[in-house]
Structures are given as C-alpha cells and as structure tokens.
Enzyme design. Structure first.
Site, PDB file in Angstrom:
ATOM      1  N   ARG A  29       0.869  -1.167   0.000  1.00  0.00           N
ATOM      2  CA  ARG A  29       0.000   0.000   0.000  1.00  0.00           C
ATOM      3  C   ARG A  29       0.913   1.226   0.000  1.00  0.00           C
ATOM      4  O   ARG A  29       1.636   1.471   0.970  1.00  0.00           O
ATOM      5  CB  ARG A  29      -0.903   0.016   1.237  1.00  0.00           C
ATOM      6  CG  ARG A  29      -1.792   1.262   1.328  1.00  0.00           C
ATOM      7  CD  ARG A  29      -2.641   1.220   2.598  1.00  0.00           C
ATOM      8  NE  ARG A  29      -3.349   2.476   2.821  1.00  0.00           N
ATOM      9  CZ  ARG A  29      -4.553   2.772   2.339  1.00  0.00           C
ATOM     10  NH1 ARG A  29      -5.196   1.885   1.598  1.00  0.00           N
ATOM     11  NH2 ARG A  29      -5.134   3.931   2.591  1.00  0.00           N
ATOM     12  N   HIS A  78      -6.807   0.829  -7.025  1.00  0.00           N
ATOM     13  CA  HIS A  78      -7.198   0.340  -5.692  1.00  0.00           C
ATOM     14  C   HIS A  78      -8.109  -0.877  -5.879  1.00  0.00           C
ATOM     15  O   HIS A  78      -9.309  -0.843  -5.558  1.00  0.00           O
ATOM     16  CB  HIS A  78      -7.923   1.452  -4.930  1.00  0.00           C
ATOM     17  CG  HIS A  78      -7.947   1.256  -3.446  1.00  0.00           C
ATOM     18  ND1 HIS A  78      -7.506   0.100  -2.835  1.00  0.00           N
ATOM     19  CD2 HIS A  78      -8.387   2.070  -2.435  1.00  0.00           C
ATOM     20  CE1 HIS A  78      -7.663   0.209  -1.531  1.00  0.00           C
ATOM     21  NE2 HIS A  78      -8.182   1.388  -1.258  1.00  0.00           N
ATOM     22  N   GLN A  96     -10.326  -2.457  -2.994  1.00  0.00           N
ATOM     23  CA  GLN A  96     -11.487  -1.631  -2.660  1.00  0.00           C
ATOM     24  C   GLN A  96     -12.630  -1.886  -3.629  1.00  0.00           C
ATOM     25  O   GLN A  96     -13.792  -2.031  -3.232  1.00  0.00           O
ATOM     26  CB  GLN A  96     -11.111  -0.155  -2.687  1.00  0.00           C
ATOM     27  CG  GLN A  96     -12.271   0.788  -2.397  1.00  0.00           C
ATOM     28  CD  GLN A  96     -12.825   0.624  -1.002  1.00  0.00           C
ATOM     29  OE1 GLN A  96     -12.085   0.677  -0.020  1.00  0.00           O
ATOM     30  NE2 GLN A  96     -14.137   0.408  -0.892  1.00  0.00           N
ATOM     31  N   ASP A 131     -15.313   9.881  -3.427  1.00  0.00           N
ATOM     32  CA  ASP A 131     -14.084   9.675  -2.667  1.00  0.00           C
ATOM     33  C   ASP A 131     -13.561  11.051  -2.266  1.00  0.00           C
ATOM     34  O   ASP A 131     -14.040  12.082  -2.756  1.00  0.00           O
ATOM     35  CB  ASP A 131     -13.058   8.931  -3.538  1.00  0.00           C
ATOM     36  CG  ASP A 131     -11.815   8.512  -2.771  1.00  0.00           C
ATOM     37  OD1 ASP A 131     -11.844   8.511  -1.528  1.00  0.00           O
ATOM     38  OD2 ASP A 131     -10.796   8.186  -3.421  1.00  0.00           O
ATOM     39  N   CYS A 159     -15.394   4.938  -0.097  1.00  0.00           N
ATOM     40  CA  CYS A 159     -14.363   3.987   0.337  1.00  0.00           C
ATOM     41  C   CYS A 159     -13.816   4.299   1.725  1.00  0.00           C
ATOM     42  O   CYS A 159     -13.173   3.444   2.335  1.00  0.00           O
ATOM     43  CB  CYS A 159     -13.233   3.934  -0.678  1.00  0.00           C
ATOM     44  SG  CYS A 159     -12.431   5.524  -0.963  1.00  0.00           S
ATOM     45  N   ARG A 185     -14.325  -5.227   2.874  1.00  0.00           N
ATOM     46  CA  ARG A 185     -12.896  -5.245   2.559  1.00  0.00           C
ATOM     47  C   ARG A 185     -12.260  -6.526   3.097  1.00  0.00           C
ATOM     48  O   ARG A 185     -11.423  -7.151   2.424  1.00  0.00           O
ATOM     49  CB  ARG A 185     -12.193  -4.028   3.168  1.00  0.00           C
ATOM     50  CG  ARG A 185     -12.516  -2.681   2.567  1.00  0.00           C
ATOM     51  CD  ARG A 185     -12.028  -2.533   1.131  1.00  0.00           C
ATOM     52  NE  ARG A 185     -10.614  -2.810   0.972  1.00  0.00           N
ATOM     53  CZ  ARG A 185      -9.602  -2.009   1.333  1.00  0.00           C
ATOM     54  NH1 ARG A 185      -9.855  -0.840   1.906  1.00  0.00           N
ATOM     55  NH2 ARG A 185      -8.345  -2.341   1.108  1.00  0.00           N
TER      56      ARG A 185
END
Length: 314
Positions: free
Chosen positions: A106, A133, A136, A229, A272, A300
């Site tokens: 990440r 991502h 996600q 987001d 998210c 997740r």
C-alpha cells in the site's frame, strides 16, 4: 480458477470469470465467519504487509483475514525497514520473497508495486497505489451485489475526482459486472485514457456501458448507486493546487439535492472511507438510510480473504 501464485496489480490482471469467482468466494467466507466456521486454509503461511501510506480498513482487513485462515501477517512500516532508501525495492523484494509467501503493498507509485511483483517470486497484492485500488473495488462490487442483486444493467455514478485510483478500479469492476457506470467529473479530472480504452474493450464482451458527464444533476438521474471519494488523496495535502481542486470539485458534492435528483428513493450511497464530511459528502447523506459505507468497510475483509485464499491456498 487458476489464481494460485498470481499477483493482483490491477483488476485488469484477472478475467471477468475470475472477478466473479473472487466475489462468489467472498460471499462464502463472509457466511463462514458469521457462522463461526474457520477452515484455516492458509495455515503456516506468512504475509508481509508493506505500508507507505497509513490505513484503518486495509491493515485491519488483511491482518484479520490472514488470522482467520491460519496465516501470520507481519506489518512493515516504511519507516521501520530500508525499503526504497538504504535498500532498493528490487533487493527488498528478493529478501521478502524468500521469507514470506505473499506481499501486500500500500503506497504511492505503481512502478514500486510492479518491481515487487517482478523480483519477489511470490504473489503481491495492490492494496492501493496512486493509480489503482483493486481490493477496494472488489469490496464495492460485493456490497452492490448484497444490496442490489444482479448488477448487470444497474447504474452507478461516481462523482468528483475521476482521475484517482478509486475511480480507475471502480470503472474496471463495473465494466466486468456489466453495469452502466457514469464518471461525473470536471473535464480536467477525467480518468486515465489507457484505462478508459481497456474498459471499452471489456464492455464489448459484457454489455456494460461507460459514460462521462460534467453535470451532476443530469448524470445521477435514476442512479442505483452514487459513489464518491476524498478530493485530496493522502500525500497531496500540501500540494499548491489543493485549494484550486477543492473549488473545482465543490459542485460534485453528494448532498440531499443531488440525491433527490436521482428520482430513486433507494439509491445507495457509497464511499471507500475515510470521508471528509462537509466536503465530498454531507453528514446528512453519510448517515442516511441510503448509506452502505460500513458494509463496504466490512466487505474489505471478506474480499481480501477471498483473494488470499485464491492466490495462496495449497
């Protein structure tokens, strides 16, 4: 599905069938957890978790998913190891590949992730880069399946910064699912051209639709989902164009007016997380009955668990 030993850099690394397989497996492991069934399919596996960017959901999801399946997850903060500084990414990859059965990354640059994949010799999973991502987006699609059922033909509108990692992965996932996804953003914040072209290729096979709009009120009409987001990603807070971007994106805030414009009282709100309430979404919408953000957060863990099982189970 032959996913064992494979990495996940972007959702373009898997086929539509593999995409749906991961979602099916995620629903299965979610039911297992609720029934307190823990098959321990990854016993004695060891996973390295490399974090250049901090996280709540990603770290928790990977650690718990690994633990539930009998694996050990080792947290490696960039400040705690020599990653990319005293030691090259290439050398770190070769060391970790000999010690661990899989690596989660990440961080910032996609090329760092690609180096880990190239030199480690073990599965590497993208838990967020500047460009993608994918874990996600898997959780997003799982949540949509739970709330909407069959996703084919459902309309998802993403409002805000269409050039970010979440939008890119969401586009690919929605196209695999055969959805109608609308990226509603200013012209200057449209998605990457390469990803657009790849999505158009996918839609030829799946029947999905990809559209673009700069008018929120028009874009959201009869939407099944509204997604947004943060407008400023982690690491961009001090950039000189931050204030300009916020001003540019203010018309794309998801609020009661935008939600009413859908003409659908059951439109889902997705995010998210973490959310900056009062910026990309109002508190009212975030806390409304339409909000599924905490379902996404939980999912997740289940989709990540499915990914670990599919790529590492003996």
């Amino acid at each position: 599905m032959k996913l064992k030993g494979r990495s996940l850099s972007t959702l373009l690394d898997i086929s539509q069938n593999e995409f749906f397989y991961l979602l099916e497996l995620a629903h299965k492991v979610k039911k297992e957890k609720r029934d307190r069934i823990f098959p321990k399919r990854l016993i004695n596996k060891n996973i390295a978790l490399i974090f250049e960017k901090s996280s709540t959901r990603t770290r928790s999801a990977f650690v718990l998913a690994a633990h539930d399946e009998g694996a050990n997850a080792e947290f490696l903060n960039r400040n705690d190891i020599h990653f990319g500084k005293k030691e090259s990414v290439k050398d770190t990859a070769r060391v970790l590949g000999r010690l661990f059965d899989g690596i989660m990354f990440r961080g910032f640059e996609q090329k760092t992730l690609e180096e880990l994949i190239q030199y480690s010799g073990v599965p590497v999973w993208n838990a967020l880069t500047d460009d993608h991502h994918p874990t996600q987006a898997l959780a997003d699609m799982m949540t949509c399946q739970e709330k909407l059922g069959n996703l084919k033909g459902k309309k998802l509108v993403y409002l805000g910064d269409g050039a970010n990692n979440v939008a890119h992965s969401l586009m690919i996932a929605s196209c695999y699912a055969g959805m109608n996804i609308v990226i509603c953003s200013p012209e200057s914040r449209r998605p990457n051209d390469f990803i657009i072209n790849e999505c158009l290729k996918i839609n030829k096979e799946t029947g999905g639709i990809l559209e673009f709009s700069s008018s929120p009120m028009n874009a959201v009409f009869y939407a099944d989902c509204l997604y947004t987001d943060v407008w400023i990603s982690m690491g961009e807070e001090e950039n000189k164009e931050t204030k300009e971007r916020i001003e540019l994106l203010k018309p794309y805030q998801i609020n009661s007016e935008i939600m009413d414009a859908t003409k659908n009282k059951n439109t889902l709100f997705l995010h998210c997380l973490p959310a900056i309430k009062g910026m990309e979404v109002t508190e009212e919408i975030f806390e409304s009955r339409n909000s599924a953000v905490f379902d996404q957060a939980e999912n997740r863990m289940h989709t990540i668990k499915a990914l670990l099982i599919a790529t590492m189970q003996d």
